[in-house]
Motif scaffolding. Structure first.
Motif, PDB file in Angstrom:
ATOM      1  N   TYR A 205      40.752  28.706  51.493  1.00  0.00           N
ATOM      2  CA  TYR A 205      40.228  28.774  53.084  1.00  0.00           C
ATOM      3  C   TYR A 205      39.117  27.562  53.339  1.00  0.00           C
ATOM      4  CZ  TYR A 205      38.708  30.760  57.253  1.00  0.00           C
ATOM      5  OH  TYR A 205      38.389  31.202  58.533  1.00  0.00           O
ATOM      6  N   GLU A 206      39.449  26.935  54.625  1.00  0.00           N
ATOM      7  CA  GLU A 206      38.772  25.696  54.984  1.00  0.00           C
ATOM      8  C   GLU A 206      37.214  25.984  54.956  1.00  0.00           C
ATOM      9  OE1 GLU A 206      39.338  24.307  58.806  1.00  0.00           O
ATOM     10  OE2 GLU A 206      40.120  26.145  59.538  1.00  0.00           O
ATOM     11  N   ASN A 207      36.687  27.199  55.179  1.00  0.00           N
ATOM     12  CA  ASN A 207      35.399  27.300  55.274  1.00  0.00           C
ATOM     13  C   ASN A 207      34.751  27.944  54.185  1.00  0.00           C
ATOM     14  OD1 ASN A 207      35.350  26.792  57.960  1.00  0.00           O
ATOM     15  ND2 ASN A 207      35.749  28.817  58.778  1.00  0.00           N
ATOM     16  N   ALA A 208      35.553  27.827  52.910  1.00  0.00           N
ATOM     17  CA  ALA A 208      35.028  28.326  51.744  1.00  0.00           C
ATOM     18  C   ALA A 208      35.267  27.404  50.599  1.00  0.00           C
ATOM     19  CB  ALA A 208      35.485  29.601  51.365  1.00  0.00           C
ATOM     20  N   TYR A 209      34.923  26.131  50.861  1.00  0.00           N
ATOM     21  CA  TYR A 209      35.184  25.060  49.910  1.00  0.00           C
ATOM     22  C   TYR A 209      34.917  25.493  48.246  1.00  0.00           C
ATOM     23  CZ  TYR A 209      36.225  21.775  53.692  1.00  0.00           C
ATOM     24  OH  TYR A 209      36.506  21.134  54.838  1.00  0.00           O
ATOM     25  N   SER A 210      35.839  25.276  47.422  1.00  0.00           N
ATOM     26  CA  SER A 210      35.722  25.397  46.033  1.00  0.00           C
ATOM     27  C   SER A 210      35.012  24.229  45.394  1.00  0.00           C
ATOM     28  CB  SER A 210      36.837  25.794  45.373  1.00  0.00           C
ATOM     29  OG  SER A 210      36.804  25.873  44.106  1.00  0.00           O
ATOM     30  N   GLY A 211      34.349  24.641  44.167  1.00  0.00           N
ATOM     31  CA  GLY A 211      33.946  23.440  43.545  1.00  0.00           C
ATOM     32  C   GLY A 211      35.007  22.911  42.623  1.00  0.00           C
ATOM     33  N   ILE A 212      36.407  23.449  42.655  1.00  0.00           N
ATOM     34  CA  ILE A 212      37.158  22.942  41.615  1.00  0.00           C
ATOM     35  C   ILE A 212      37.579  21.201  41.805  1.00  0.00           C
ATOM     36  CG2 ILE A 212      39.680  23.041  41.437  1.00  0.00           C
ATOM     37  CD1 ILE A 212      39.756  25.921  42.065  1.00  0.00           C
TER      38      ILE A 212
ATOM     39  N   SER B 291      36.191  31.151  46.880  1.00  0.00           N
ATOM     40  CA  SER B 291      36.335  29.771  46.477  1.00  0.00           C
ATOM     41  C   SER B 291      36.574  29.638  45.128  1.00  0.00           C
ATOM     42  CB  SER B 291      35.047  29.215  46.913  1.00  0.00           C
ATOM     43  OG  SER B 291      33.850  29.293  45.945  1.00  0.00           O
ATOM     44  N   SER B 292      36.415  30.700  44.058  1.00  0.00           N
ATOM     45  CA  SER B 292      36.676  30.487  42.707  1.00  0.00           C
ATOM     46  C   SER B 292      37.846  31.387  42.548  1.00  0.00           C
ATOM     47  CB  SER B 292      35.417  31.135  41.888  1.00  0.00           C
ATOM     48  OG  SER B 292      35.225  32.668  42.310  1.00  0.00           O
ATOM     49  N   SER B 293      38.427  32.224  43.367  1.00  0.00           N
ATOM     50  CA  SER B 293      39.767  32.852  43.285  1.00  0.00           C
ATOM     51  C   SER B 293      40.470  32.668  44.482  1.00  0.00           C
ATOM     52  CB  SER B 293      39.351  34.276  42.937  1.00  0.00           C
ATOM     53  OG  SER B 293      38.847  34.462  41.877  1.00  0.00           O
ATOM     54  N   PHE B 294      41.650  32.308  44.446  1.00  0.00           N
ATOM     55  CA  PHE B 294      42.567  32.185  45.733  1.00  0.00           C
ATOM     56  C   PHE B 294      43.920  32.321  45.314  1.00  0.00           C
ATOM     57  CE2 PHE B 294      41.350  28.226  43.733  1.00  0.00           C
ATOM     58  CZ  PHE B 294      42.605  27.481  43.633  1.00  0.00           C
ATOM     59  N   TYR B 295      44.793  32.331  46.128  1.00  0.00           N
ATOM     60  CA  TYR B 295      46.237  32.805  45.909  1.00  0.00           C
ATOM     61  C   TYR B 295      47.313  31.518  46.057  1.00  0.00           C
ATOM     62  CZ  TYR B 295      44.985  37.637  46.711  1.00  0.00           C
ATOM     63  OH  TYR B 295      44.281  38.829  46.875  1.00  0.00           O
TER      64      TYR B 295
END
Length: 665
Positions: free
Chosen positions: A262-269, A33-37
């Protein structure tokens, strides 16, 4: 005790395994959730034309670097040339017809005048000869002594054949000339009436021809920004249908990153958060960016970002704005890392199971069903920032017209923005030299817009004529031209002084005396213009003033008696939040008046605001949505009338923001 532990050790081992697995999964999803592409993208400008054209010459090729102002395409419009030729032919015919008709009438007029003169001369000569003969006879009779003096003259004057003939000739002269005089008068009237209609028609066609020739002179497409040609879709000689993309132009380097979580890994951004964008090809290529948009829906991942291309993956979009001098290549795959503090186990658990809250709260007591999308930033062109103040949806070109209350040199700038918040074109209102503090826009009759300044005296208390303007604008596609302009401040003041004692007049004059008059919203209905004032207030109520028959006032006739009145007093207060808000914009659509409101706060104070709907039966405003840390300044209805777009002015140091609100009454 030891025996009991030995007998239960498999159970303890299972619990330890579960705990370790939970920690691993939590850390994994926390990192996900804190790193993504994401993919490096740019703002693309599509060059098109609003009518059917033919490509005359293309001066650029795909991949070519161009500077702003460079001529890219020359166009030819057969339809436009056909119109120009048709009107030119009509003008020639009218001018020729005008000359022929006039010459025929003049010829007939001269003929009748000559005939009248000849007839008069002929009869007058006969009368003259008879009168001479009569005088000779009279002199001969006067010498005869056998005829008593006086008796012969009187009897001869009344009964002689010659006297009767003279009398008859004079009657004949009158009867012969009178019909000719009637015909002459009729032809003179015909000649006078012949001038006006033809002259008016010629002037109208000449004006239309001038506009078409001006449009024909603009059949060139120039580069709006410095960038690279993306695609060229036509060749010289090909015909292009209206609004078909002729070519595309994008900036030389990517201007934004579109990432997916990813929808199951919501980020706090969160909005406005700083992130690090790194190249996957070159690890030393990285740059800081700012989150300007977080998707309010789940979408499918692009194939390029999937680990397994055949497997469908779903997630949320995140749009990140990056500086123009970045090292990335357009379309490059990048890694986005959040710099949010608190990445410990507890924080990761909290962020995993409790996503960040929305920036808009729906009023639970309202009767309307309201859904709000996540707030995102306006993405302007390279030419400068936008302090959003008003907006209007233009359905025929599928663009939002966006105004800024602060423009360089008070230029009359109009920004055209798509539904994604990306400004695709910046243009000006031709014929308008300058305007200050544009705060409201309204759609009048088809093709007619009204734009008003705030009438605010500003921080120094001085009245600026550029900030008092109400302008009528003619719109054709993406072109805007001035139709009329009045000094709204002077217009209201002059009428209010004549109607002292009327509630609206006292409101206006009071605001002018206090230097607090502030016009923020406007809408048009059935020939009337409705003005929503943020200040002053009447007993904590915002005021909406109605000006009926606004076009007569715009035509230089001023405001007439009873043309202006207070249409509505609106109280923007709820029991749960006692702070009173004031009108910041108005939108009347399908019988509903939507109002955006903001509280009066001192400079540097916290920003907030709400969306309201006015109940027409009770006159009570109901809050639909409240916004935290956001100040709504403009509102427009989209293609679907229940979909409202709101813009927020966050000041000079922050990007203007947007949000979509869906209302089902």
């Amino acid at each position: 005790m030891r025996r009991q532990f030995k007998s239960n050790w498999p159970l303890y081992a299972v619990w330890v395994t579960i705990f370790i697995s939970t920690v691993a999964i939590t850390c994994f999803y926390g990192s996900e959730s804190s790193s993504f592409y994401g993919i490096a993208e740019t703002r693309e400008i599509v060059a098109n034309f609003e009518s059917a054209v033919e490509i005359k010459r293309i001066g650029v090729t795909e991949g070519q670097s161009v500077e702003a102002g460079v001529l890219m395409v020359e166009l030819n419009s057969p339809e436009l040339m056909l119109k120009i030729n048709h009107i030119s032919h009509q003008l020639d015919q009218l001018r020729a017809q005008k000359g022929v008709d006039k010459s025929e009438v003049l010829s007939r007029l001269r003929q009748l005048k000559a005939e009248k003169a000849a007839r008069e001369n002929e009869i007058e000569n006969q009368i003259s000869q008879l009168e001479n003969q009569y005088r000779i006879n009279q002199s001969l009779l006067s010498g005869l002594k056998s005829i008593p003096s006086g008796l012969g003259e009187e009897s001869h004057a009344t009964n002689s054949p010659m006297a009767l003939k003279i009398k008859n000739l004079k009657k004949e002269l009158s009867l012969s000339v009178h019909p000719l005089m009637i015909q002459i008068e009729l032809l003179q009237k015909t000649l006078a009436s012949l001038e006006d209609p033809v002259k008016i028609q010629v002037e109208r066609l000449e004006e239309e021809l001038s506009l078409l020739q001006e449009e024909n002179s603009k059949l060139n497409i120039y580069a709006q920004i410095s960038g690279i040609i993306g695609s060229v879709n036509f060749k010289p000689g090909e015909k292009v249908s209206p609004f078909s993309p002729i070519l595309t132009l994008h900036t030389k380097t990517p201007s934004l990153i579109k990432g997916y979580i990813y929808e199951n890994a919501y980020s706090g951004i969160a909005m406005g958060e700083s992130v690090t964008v790194s190249s996957l090809a070159l690890s030393d290529h990285s740059i800081s960016g700012c989150v300007v948009g977080i998707g309010g829906r789940i979408v499918e991942y692009p194939v390029r970002l999937r680990k397994h291309p055949d497997m469908q993956v779903w997630g949320r979009e995140v749009v990140i704005k990056i500086p123009g001098n970045n090292p990335f290549i357009l379309g490059e795959k990048v890694l986005i890392t959040s710099s949010v503090e608190g990445t410990g186990f507890a924080d990761k658990m909290k962020r995993l199971f409790f996503p960040s809250e929305s920036m808009a709260d729906v009023n639970p007591t309202g009767q309307a069903m309201v859904e709000t999308s996540t707030v995102r930033s306006v993405v302007p062109l390279e030419t400068g920032e936008i302090e959003a103040s008003a907006m209007l949806y233009l359905e025929d070109i599928d663009r939002y017209m966006l105004l800024s209350d602060d423009t360089p040199g008070n230029a009359p700038l109009v920004f055209l923005m798509n539904s994604d918040g990306i400004v695709t074109k910046e243009t000006t209102i031709s014929g308008l030299d300058a305007i200050k503090d544009m705060e409201s826009v309204a759609q009048g009759e088809p093709g007619i817009l009204y734009i008003a300044s705030s009438l605010n005296t500003g921080n120094h208390g001085k009245i600026n004529p550029l900030g008092n303007r109400l302008v009528a604008v003619q719109r054709q596609g993406e072109r805007f031209s001035l139709l009329g302009m009045v000094d709204l401040y002077s217009l209201l003041k002059a009428r209010a002084e004549q109607e002292r004692g009327a509630d609206w007049a006292e409101f206006v004059l009071g605001g002018m005396a206090e230097r607090s008059l502030d016009l923020e919203g406007m809408f048009y209905k059935e020939g009337a213009l409705f003005l929503g004032f943020k200040a002053p207030s009447l007993n904590a109520h915002s005021v909406i003033i109605k000006i009926s028959d606004i076009d007569s006032a715009m035509g230089g006739q001023g405001l007439k008696a009873h043309q202006t009145s207070i249409w509505q007093r609106v109280n923007l207060t709820c029991a749960d939040t006692p702070t009173t808000e004031r009108i910041s914009d108005l939108l009347y659509v399908e019988g509903i008046l939507y109002i955006t409101g903001t509280p009066l706060v001192k400079k540097g104070g916290s920003r907030s605001g709400s969306l309201w709907a006015l109940d027409a039966q009770t006159g009570i405003a109901k809050r639909l949505v409240s916004f935290k840390a956001l100040q709504p300044e403009g509102i427009a209805a989209g293609k679907e009338k229940q979909t409202l777009m709101l813009c927020f002015d966050q000041g000079r140091n922050e990007d203007s923001k947007l949000s979509v609100v869906k209302v089902n009454q």
